[in-house]
Write a protein that holds these residues in place. Structure first.
Motif, PDB file in Angstrom:
ATOM      1  N   THR A  22       0.735  -1.270  -0.004  1.00  0.00           N
ATOM      2  CA  THR A  22      -0.069   0.134   0.080  1.00  0.00           C
ATOM      3  C   THR A  22       0.708   1.126  -0.117  1.00  0.00           C
ATOM      4  OG1 THR A  22      -0.243  -0.018   2.402  1.00  0.00           O
ATOM      5  CG2 THR A  22      -1.985  -1.145   1.157  1.00  0.00           C
ATOM      6  N   LEU A  23       2.298   1.216   0.438  1.00  0.00           N
ATOM      7  CA  LEU A  23       3.004   2.194   0.476  1.00  0.00           C
ATOM      8  C   LEU A  23       3.914   2.367  -0.816  1.00  0.00           C
ATOM      9  CD1 LEU A  23       4.242   1.898   4.138  1.00  0.00           C
ATOM     10  CD2 LEU A  23       2.429   3.510   3.325  1.00  0.00           C
ATOM     11  N   GLU A  24       3.690   1.529  -1.840  1.00  0.00           N
ATOM     12  CA  GLU A  24       4.800   1.360  -2.702  1.00  0.00           C
ATOM     13  C   GLU A  24       4.424   2.604  -3.534  1.00  0.00           C
ATOM     14  OE1 GLU A  24       4.862  -2.712  -4.660  1.00  0.00           O
ATOM     15  OE2 GLU A  24       6.749  -2.648  -3.478  1.00  0.00           O
ATOM     16  N   ILE A  25       3.179   2.959  -4.153  1.00  0.00           N
ATOM     17  CA  ILE A  25       2.945   4.113  -4.826  1.00  0.00           C
ATOM     18  C   ILE A  25       3.550   5.151  -4.336  1.00  0.00           C
ATOM     19  CG2 ILE A  25       1.145   5.565  -5.956  1.00  0.00           C
ATOM     20  CD1 ILE A  25       1.714   2.840  -7.180  1.00  0.00           C
ATOM     21  N   ALA A  26       3.293   5.622  -3.085  1.00  0.00           N
ATOM     22  CA  ALA A  26       3.850   6.903  -2.275  1.00  0.00           C
ATOM     23  C   ALA A  26       5.176   6.843  -2.209  1.00  0.00           C
ATOM     24  CB  ALA A  26       3.254   6.826  -0.779  1.00  0.00           C
ATOM     25  N   LEU A  27       5.949   5.646  -2.124  1.00  0.00           N
ATOM     26  CA  LEU A  27       7.107   5.605  -2.167  1.00  0.00           C
ATOM     27  C   LEU A  27       7.868   5.756  -3.690  1.00  0.00           C
ATOM     28  CD1 LEU A  27      10.065   4.551  -1.076  1.00  0.00           C
ATOM     29  CD2 LEU A  27       9.390   2.246  -1.624  1.00  0.00           C
ATOM     30  N   PHE A  28       7.408   5.343  -4.460  1.00  0.00           N
ATOM     31  CA  PHE A  28       7.552   5.679  -6.073  1.00  0.00           C
ATOM     32  C   PHE A  28       7.460   7.457  -6.196  1.00  0.00           C
ATOM     33  CE2 PHE A  28       6.241   6.462 -10.413  1.00  0.00           C
ATOM     34  CZ  PHE A  28       7.214   5.875 -11.025  1.00  0.00           C
ATOM     35  N   VAL A  29       6.444   7.937  -5.752  1.00  0.00           N
ATOM     36  CA  VAL A  29       6.428   9.357  -6.153  1.00  0.00           C
ATOM     37  C   VAL A  29       7.192   9.841  -5.301  1.00  0.00           C
ATOM     38  CG1 VAL A  29       4.737  11.318  -5.761  1.00  0.00           C
ATOM     39  CG2 VAL A  29       3.906   9.278  -6.802  1.00  0.00           C
ATOM     40  N   PHE A  30       7.369   9.849  -4.054  1.00  0.00           N
ATOM     41  CA  PHE A  30       8.374  10.269  -3.212  1.00  0.00           C
ATOM     42  C   PHE A  30       9.706  10.311  -3.796  1.00  0.00           C
ATOM     43  CE2 PHE A  30      11.634   9.657   0.109  1.00  0.00           C
ATOM     44  CZ  PHE A  30      11.729  10.831   0.689  1.00  0.00           C
ATOM     45  N   SER A  31      10.451   9.121  -4.058  1.00  0.00           N
ATOM     46  CA  SER A  31      11.547   8.986  -4.733  1.00  0.00           C
ATOM     47  C   SER A  31      11.889   9.579  -6.039  1.00  0.00           C
ATOM     48  CB  SER A  31      11.958   7.205  -5.006  1.00  0.00           C
ATOM     49  OG  SER A  31      11.725   6.675  -3.533  1.00  0.00           O
ATOM     50  N   LEU A  32      10.759   9.426  -6.754  1.00  0.00           N
ATOM     51  CA  LEU A  32      10.877  10.087  -8.224  1.00  0.00           C
ATOM     52  C   LEU A  32      11.136  11.597  -8.006  1.00  0.00           C
ATOM     53  CD1 LEU A  32      10.858   9.869 -11.288  1.00  0.00           C
ATOM     54  CD2 LEU A  32       8.361  10.129 -11.216  1.00  0.00           C
ATOM     55  N   VAL A  33      10.283  12.308  -7.342  1.00  0.00           N
ATOM     56  CA  VAL A  33      10.138  13.790  -6.964  1.00  0.00           C
ATOM     57  C   VAL A  33      11.684  14.194  -6.526  1.00  0.00           C
ATOM     58  CG1 VAL A  33       9.364  15.675  -5.763  1.00  0.00           C
ATOM     59  CG2 VAL A  33       7.825  14.178  -6.753  1.00  0.00           C
ATOM     60  N   MET A  34      11.907  13.356  -5.458  1.00  0.00           N
ATOM     61  CA  MET A  34      13.389  13.625  -4.849  1.00  0.00           C
ATOM     62  C   MET A  34      14.476  13.282  -5.948  1.00  0.00           C
ATOM     63  SD  MET A  34      12.845  14.420  -1.475  1.00  0.00           S
ATOM     64  CE  MET A  34      11.176  15.293  -2.442  1.00  0.00           C
ATOM     65  N   PHE A  35      14.462  12.478  -6.685  1.00  0.00           N
ATOM     66  CA  PHE A  35      15.488  12.062  -7.605  1.00  0.00           C
ATOM     67  C   PHE A  35      15.652  13.165  -8.601  1.00  0.00           C
ATOM     68  CE2 PHE A  35      16.712   9.653 -11.743  1.00  0.00           C
ATOM     69  CZ  PHE A  35      18.079   9.475 -11.307  1.00  0.00           C
ATOM     70  N   LEU A  36      14.305  13.709  -9.245  1.00  0.00           N
ATOM     71  CA  LEU A  36      14.558  14.763 -10.260  1.00  0.00           C
ATOM     72  C   LEU A  36      14.908  16.228  -9.413  1.00  0.00           C
ATOM     73  CD1 LEU A  36      11.044  14.072 -11.887  1.00  0.00           C
ATOM     74  CD2 LEU A  36      13.526  13.708 -12.768  1.00  0.00           C
ATOM     75  N   ILE A  37      14.648  16.375  -8.383  1.00  0.00           N
ATOM     76  CA  ILE A  37      15.138  17.603  -7.695  1.00  0.00           C
ATOM     77  C   ILE A  37      16.598  17.603  -7.591  1.00  0.00           C
ATOM     78  CG2 ILE A  37      14.889  18.809  -5.491  1.00  0.00           C
ATOM     79  CD1 ILE A  37      12.116  18.180  -5.291  1.00  0.00           C
ATOM     80  N   THR A  38      17.051  16.317  -7.228  1.00  0.00           N
ATOM     81  CA  THR A  38      18.576  15.961  -6.823  1.00  0.00           C
ATOM     82  C   THR A  38      19.218  16.078  -8.258  1.00  0.00           C
ATOM     83  OG1 THR A  38      18.192  14.519  -5.004  1.00  0.00           O
ATOM     84  CG2 THR A  38      20.164  14.415  -6.306  1.00  0.00           C
ATOM     85  N   LEU A  39      18.830  15.841  -9.335  1.00  0.00           N
ATOM     86  CA  LEU A  39      19.439  16.107 -10.480  1.00  0.00           C
ATOM     87  C   LEU A  39      19.395  17.380 -10.988  1.00  0.00           C
ATOM     88  CD1 LEU A  39      18.182  12.960 -12.699  1.00  0.00           C
ATOM     89  CD2 LEU A  39      20.331  13.170 -11.598  1.00  0.00           C
ATOM     90  N   LEU A  40      18.247  18.099 -10.819  1.00  0.00           N
ATOM     91  CA  LEU A  40      18.115  19.569 -11.085  1.00  0.00           C
ATOM     92  C   LEU A  40      18.943  20.430 -10.401  1.00  0.00           C
ATOM     93  CD1 LEU A  40      16.677  21.715 -13.102  1.00  0.00           C
ATOM     94  CD2 LEU A  40      15.014  21.768 -11.194  1.00  0.00           C
ATOM     95  N   GLY A  41      18.857  20.220  -8.963  1.00  0.00           N
ATOM     96  CA  GLY A  41      19.684  21.036  -8.316  1.00  0.00           C
ATOM     97  C   GLY A  41      21.209  21.037  -8.266  1.00  0.00           C
ATOM     98  N   ASN A  42      21.795  19.571  -8.162  1.00  0.00           N
ATOM     99  CA  ASN A  42      23.046  19.389  -8.448  1.00  0.00           C
ATOM    100  C   ASN A  42      23.612  19.752  -9.741  1.00  0.00           C
ATOM    101  OD1 ASN A  42      24.294  18.187  -5.802  1.00  0.00           O
ATOM    102  ND2 ASN A  42      22.222  16.893  -6.021  1.00  0.00           N
ATOM    103  N   SER A  43      22.814  19.634 -10.847  1.00  0.00           N
ATOM    104  CA  SER A  43      23.238  19.912 -12.243  1.00  0.00           C
ATOM    105  C   SER A  43      23.213  21.539 -12.158  1.00  0.00           C
ATOM    106  CB  SER A  43      22.361  19.444 -13.283  1.00  0.00           C
ATOM    107  OG  SER A  43      22.156  17.975 -13.159  1.00  0.00           O
ATOM    108  N   THR A  44      22.548  22.132 -11.729  1.00  0.00           N
ATOM    109  CA  THR A  44      22.233  23.713 -11.845  1.00  0.00           C
ATOM    110  C   THR A  44      23.794  24.072 -11.046  1.00  0.00           C
ATOM    111  OG1 THR A  44      20.060  23.801 -11.750  1.00  0.00           O
ATOM    112  CG2 THR A  44      21.081  25.916 -11.138  1.00  0.00           C
ATOM    113  N   LEU A  45      23.895  23.787  -9.917  1.00  0.00           N
ATOM    114  CA  LEU A  45      25.134  23.935  -9.180  1.00  0.00           C
ATOM    115  C   LEU A  45      26.585  23.617  -9.743  1.00  0.00           C
ATOM    116  CD1 LEU A  45      25.557  25.219  -6.506  1.00  0.00           C
ATOM    117  CD2 LEU A  45      25.650  23.111  -5.162  1.00  0.00           C
ATOM    118  N   ILE A  46      26.510  22.677 -10.509  1.00  0.00           N
ATOM    119  CA  ILE A  46      27.701  22.429 -11.388  1.00  0.00           C
ATOM    120  C   ILE A  46      27.692  23.326 -12.465  1.00  0.00           C
ATOM    121  CG2 ILE A  46      28.750  20.688 -12.949  1.00  0.00           C
ATOM    122  CD1 ILE A  46      27.404  18.576 -10.994  1.00  0.00           C
TER     123      ILE A  46
END
Length: 316
Positions: A22-46
């Motif tokens: 029951t938590l897998e969809i929430a986990l998917f959304v959480f991980s995907l959002v965090m992953f995209l923010i990580t890529l965007l934030g760190n790429s921008t900083l570089i």
């Protein structure tokens, strides 16, 4: 392939968080959002550390390396998690597991050393400001960054090569990634050599760099407290605050994972800590370094101002 109580597994099952469907969809959304923010934030900083001439100092060179590590670290594990959350067959090939284990260890180990190097850089900048340009010139910075990468990659190669040679009595990994401790729990018998390698590497890459960071900050705080002007103290604190925050987040999670008794918490808790360690910390790093840093915020506005969409928005 069977042979004298030894099985060579061609693939592994990743248990992940499948016990909580029951938590897998929430986990998917959480991980995907965090992953995209990580890529965007760190790429921008570089990007801004490369494009803005004001950010060519040693601190930002190390920060660019840190951001690149965070991108590699999350890219090694989070895409597999996202695929497996939506898949009924949560499998990974042996070669993919080996690569994932190596990259995670290499990036994590390199970051341990780099954070200590960054603490030394802050120590020189605050405690020896007149000699700082000489002691920390670009050649020295490149050498120290390269040493961090070499140390992290070699220790990860050592750990991975030993771990993958241990006979395993199962192929169900109770984790969402090929984390080395989770894989070693499948070992048919304890290996003193592997345990010693893991212990030595853990001590070299966790307590020792942490001790060096603490010593650096003792000298830094002592110097800051002797600064007469409140503005000078505030500026000195702001240059160190971001790094210290990242150190606390990173080492707090790492120490709780690798230097605790195996029976002190359940595997489920380990997986949660690992998820936060692998997703949340890399996402927060660029935010922490930019929120209180005027130079980074100015460089970001300059870069965004060159993008037509943001330029139109500002003109309105």
């Amino acid at each position: 392939m069977q042979g004298e109580n030894l099985t060579v597994w061609s693939f592994f099952f990743l248990e992940g968080f499948s016990r909580y469907p029951t938590l897998e969809i929430a986990l998917f959304v959480f991980s995907l959002v965090m992953f995209l923010i990580t890529l965007l934030g760190n790429s921008t900083l570089i990007l801004i550390t490369i494009l803005d001439a004001r950010l060519q100092s040693p601190m930002y060179l190390f920060l660019g390396n840190l951001s690149f590590m965070d991108i590699c670290y999350t890219s090694a594990s989070i895409p597999t998690l996202l695929v497996n959350v939506l898949s009924s067959q949560k499998t990974i090939m042996f070669s993919g597991c080996a690569v994932q284990m190596y990259l995670s260890l290499a990036m994590g180990s390199t970051e341990c050393v780099l954070l200590a190097v960054m603490a030394y850089d802050r120590y020189l900048a605050i405690c020896n400001p007149l000699r700082y340009p000489i002691l920390m010139n670009r050649q020295v910075c490149v050498q120290m960054a390269a040493a961090s990468w070499v140390t992290g990659c070699l220790t990860a190669l050592l750990e991975t090569s030993f771990a993958l040679r241990v006979p395993l009595c199962g192929n169900l990994i109770d984790h969402f990634t090929c984390e080395i401790l989770a894989v070693l729990k499948l070992a048919c018998a304890e290996s003193l050599l592997v345990d010693m390698v893991m212990l030595v590497v853990s001590v070299l890459l966790l307590p020792i760099p942490m001790l060096l960071i603490c010593i650096s900050y003792v000298f830094i705080l002592s110097t800051i407290l002797r600064i007469s002007s409140a503005e000078g103290r505030s500026k000195a604190f702001s240059t160190c605050g971001a790094h210290l925050t990242v150190v606390i987040l990173y080492y707090g999670a790492a120490l709780s994972m690798y230097l605790k008794p195996s029976s002190s918490s359940s595997q489920e808790v380990d997986k949660v800590i690992s998820l936060l360690y692998g997703v949340l910390t890399p996402m927060l790093n660029p935010i922490i370094y930019s929120l209180r840093n005027k130079e980074v915020k100015a460089a970001m506005r300059k870069v965004l101002g060159q993008i037509p969409l943001f330029r139109t928005h500002e003109s309105l």
